[in-house]
Design an enzyme around this catalytic site. Structure first.
Site, short mmCIF file in Angstrom:
data_model
loop_
_atom_site.label_atom_id
_atom_site.label_comp_id
_atom_site.label_asym_id
_atom_site.label_seq_id
_atom_site.Cartn_x
_atom_site.Cartn_y
_atom_site.Cartn_z
CE LYS A 9 51.49 -23.33 43.22
NZ LYS A 9 51.05 -24.73 43.39
CE1 TYR A 49 51.03 -25.90 38.04
CE2 TYR A 49 49.23 -24.32 38.05
CZ TYR A 49 50.38 -24.83 38.62
OH TYR A 49 50.88 -24.27 39.77
CG ASN A 112 51.32 -26.43 46.64
OD1 ASN A 112 51.13 -25.41 45.98
ND2 ASN A 112 51.57 -27.60 46.09
CG HIS A 115 55.42 -23.42 39.85
ND1 HIS A 115 55.12 -24.68 39.41
CD2 HIS A 115 56.39 -22.94 39.02
CE1 HIS A 115 55.87 -24.95 38.34
NE2 HIS A 115 56.65 -23.91 38.09
CD GLU A 126 57.97 -24.21 34.81
OE1 GLU A 126 58.49 -23.76 35.86
OE2 GLU A 126 57.36 -25.29 34.78
P1 IDP Z 1 54.58 -29.34 42.08
O1 IDP Z 1 53.94 -27.97 42.21
O2 IDP Z 1 55.09 -29.83 43.40
O3 IDP Z 1 55.61 -29.41 40.98
P2 IDP Z 1 52.72 -30.73 40.28
O4 IDP Z 1 52.45 -32.20 40.30
O5 IDP Z 1 53.48 -30.19 39.13
O6 IDP Z 1 53.42 -30.38 41.69
O7 IDP Z 1 51.32 -30.00 40.39
C1 IDP Z 1 51.22 -28.62 40.19
C2 IDP Z 1 50.25 -28.04 41.18
O8 IDP Z 1 48.94 -28.60 40.98
C3 IDP Z 1 50.58 -28.35 42.65
O9 IDP Z 1 51.57 -27.52 43.20
C4 IDP Z 1 49.23 -28.15 43.29
O10 IDP Z 1 48.95 -26.76 43.48
C5 IDP Z 1 48.29 -28.73 42.23
N1 IDP Z 1 48.00 -30.15 42.47
C6 IDP Z 1 48.82 -31.21 42.21
N2 IDP Z 1 48.23 -32.38 42.56
C7 IDP Z 1 47.01 -32.04 43.03
C8 IDP Z 1 45.91 -32.82 43.57
O11 IDP Z 1 45.96 -34.06 43.66
N3 IDP Z 1 44.81 -32.12 43.97
C9 IDP Z 1 44.72 -30.77 43.88
N4 IDP Z 1 45.73 -30.00 43.40
C10 IDP Z 1 46.86 -30.62 42.99
MG MG Z 2 55.32 -29.20 38.95
#
Ligand code: IDP
Ligand code: MG
Length: 154
Positions: A9, A49, A112, A115, A126
């Site tokens: 990212k 997303y 974070n 992905h 994907e």
């Molecule tokens: P993942 O990346 O661990 O699979 P997902 O729930 O698929 O998690 O969410 C995708 C991305 O969306 C996350 O990696 C993060 O960057 C962002 N995200 C998820 N939940 C939140 C939130 O509560 N606040 C802000 N960003 C979020």
């Molecule tokens: Mg995810």
């Protein structure tokens, strides 16, 4: 063998963590079969997303993902969708297990650093989203003799 999609990212690119992140997957014994730096746009993020489209943070998530280029990678290995998710750690990086990429390199829920596809089915979708067939490479990896047992290489 299985393939999975990983994105490095924008925060990781800004923070100079590309080499560190690639190295984690290499050291695990996974095979890199595709790699591409790209600017993500709204269309691809809406698709990628889609499961978060109704969330209040969706707009800022899209903005963050478009703030710098990202790097898409396709990694291959035995049951690698699960192995890569474990290497990455949970979404909320400050609670992610120490030793994982997010656990060691990030503090945020949104920023974070990586992905990773969350299922074999989504990995297939994907990979298609980010790579053309000709951008993915089939080749023999000599270290496989020592990364896997004979029965696992079959
Ligand atoms: P993942 O990346 O661990 O699979 P997902 O729930 O698929 O998690 O969410 C995708 C991305 O969306 C996350 O990696 C993060 O960057 C962002 N995200 C998820 N939940 C939140 C939130 O509560 N606040 C802000 N960003 C979020
Ligand atoms: Mg995810």
């Amino acid at each position: 063998m299985e393939r999975t999609l990983v994105l490095i990212k924008p925060d990781a690119i800004q923070r100079g963590l590309v080499g560190e992140i690639v190295s984690r997957f290499e050291k695990k014994g996974l095979k890199l079969v595709g790699m591409k730096m790209m600017s993500l746009d709204e269309a691809i993020l809406k698709e990628h997303y889609a499961h978060l489209a109704d969330k209040p943070f969706f707009k800022s998530l899209s903005g963050f993902m478009m703030s710098s280029p990202a790097i898409a990678m396709c990694w291959e290995g035995l049951e690698c969708v699960n192995a890569v998710r474990l290497l990455c750690g949970i979404t909320k990086a400050r609670s992610a297990e120490a030793g994982s990429i997010r656990g060691d390199l990030a503090m945020s829920v949104s920023c974070n650093v990586v992905h990773a596809s969350d299922s074999v089915e989504n990995a297939a979708k994907e990979i298609k989203r980010f790579f053309k067939t000709e951008d993915l490479f089939d080749y023999a990896k000599s270290e496989y003799e020592f990364v896997y047992g004979e029965d696992e290489r079959a």
